[in-house]
Motif scaffolding. Structure first.
Motif, PDB file in Angstrom:
ATOM      1  N   MET A   1     -32.614   5.420-140.350  1.00  0.00           N
ATOM      2  CA  MET A   1     -33.652   5.246-139.355  1.00  0.00           C
ATOM      3  C   MET A   1     -33.088   5.473-137.954  1.00  0.00           C
ATOM      4  O   MET A   1     -33.788   6.006-137.104  1.00  0.00           O
ATOM      5  N   THR A   2     -31.827   5.091-137.774  1.00  0.00           N
ATOM      6  CA  THR A   2     -31.196   5.304-136.476  1.00  0.00           C
ATOM      7  C   THR A   2     -31.153   6.789-136.139  1.00  0.00           C
ATOM      8  O   THR A   2     -31.434   7.182-135.005  1.00  0.00           O
ATOM      9  N   THR A   8     -36.160  11.764-132.787  1.00  0.00           N
ATOM     10  CA  THR A   8     -37.554  11.738-132.343  1.00  0.00           C
ATOM     11  C   THR A   8     -37.750  11.027-131.015  1.00  0.00           C
ATOM     12  O   THR A   8     -38.759  11.224-130.349  1.00  0.00           O
ATOM     13  N   GLY A   9     -36.813  10.159-130.663  1.00  0.00           N
ATOM     14  CA  GLY A   9     -36.959   9.383-129.439  1.00  0.00           C
ATOM     15  C   GLY A   9     -37.981   8.269-129.573  1.00  0.00           C
ATOM     16  O   GLY A   9     -38.367   7.639-128.596  1.00  0.00           O
TER      17      GLY A   9
END
Length: 190
Positions: A1-2, A8-9
């Motif tokens: 997820m990081t 994606t920001g």
């Protein structure tokens, strides 16, 4: 997820669903119950009904696996829980017909243990008999411990998996796959 958030920001929220059969399998392990399952085997591309005595659940690489005595195979097997299509509780295990002990993950007391790193393309090997899950490597490969009764068996398995399987231990078997590939190539050259 990081990594997704970095790309994606935006904050990424993932809702991972548990396999539908997981709750029933967990209860069977906890309560010592026997199950009748309908199971899809990716290695044989078939669906079978099996009566199993589940004994332990392991999570590896985001997937749940149950180790169980399979009455159809009359041997220990590892089943991916998300491939269990239907579960029926058939009652408390019959202790008179008890399977052999789960020895070091599986009942292969006379076999040598070989640790092999598997790329995702050959993780179908996890469904095979005599495979004990060990862990994940940072490069995305899964490490398994195989019960190997002969180097010829190991060589055939490694030839089938190709470069997607690497023997990590014992040291004396690390070149088994490459040696077998050289022998096969030498036969074709004749």
């Amino acid at each position: 997820m990081t990594k997704l958030e970095a790309v994606t920001g935006a904050h990424v929220d993932v809702d991972a669903q548990s396999p539908p059969a997981l709750r029933d399998v967990e209860a069977a392990v906890r309560e010592g119950r026997q199950l009748l399952i309908t199971y899809y085997s990716a290695s044989s591309d078939s669906v079978t009904d099996r009566r199993i005595d589940p004994v332990v659940i392991r999570e590896l690489g985001g997937r749940c696996y149950v180790q169980a005595w399979c009455h159809l195979a009359r041997d220990w097997r590892t089943f991916r829980v998300d491939r269990i299509e239907h579960v029926q509780d058939v009652g408390v295990r019959d202790h008179d017909g008890s399977p052999p002990p789960l020895d070091d993950g599986f009942g292969f007391a006379d076999a040598d243990r070989v640790e092999v790193a598997l790329a995702p393309a050959v993780c179908w090997l996890i469904d095979a008999a005599g495979v004990d899950l060990v862990g994940d490597l940072e490069d995305g490969r899964t490490v398994v411990r195989l019960a190997v009764t002969s180097t010829a068996f190991l060589a055939r398995l490694l030839l089938q998996a190709g470069p997607d399987a690497e023997v990590l231990a014992p040291e004396g078997l690390r070149t088994t796959g490459a040696d077998a590939a050289r022998r096969v190539l030498a036969r074709y050259r004749r």
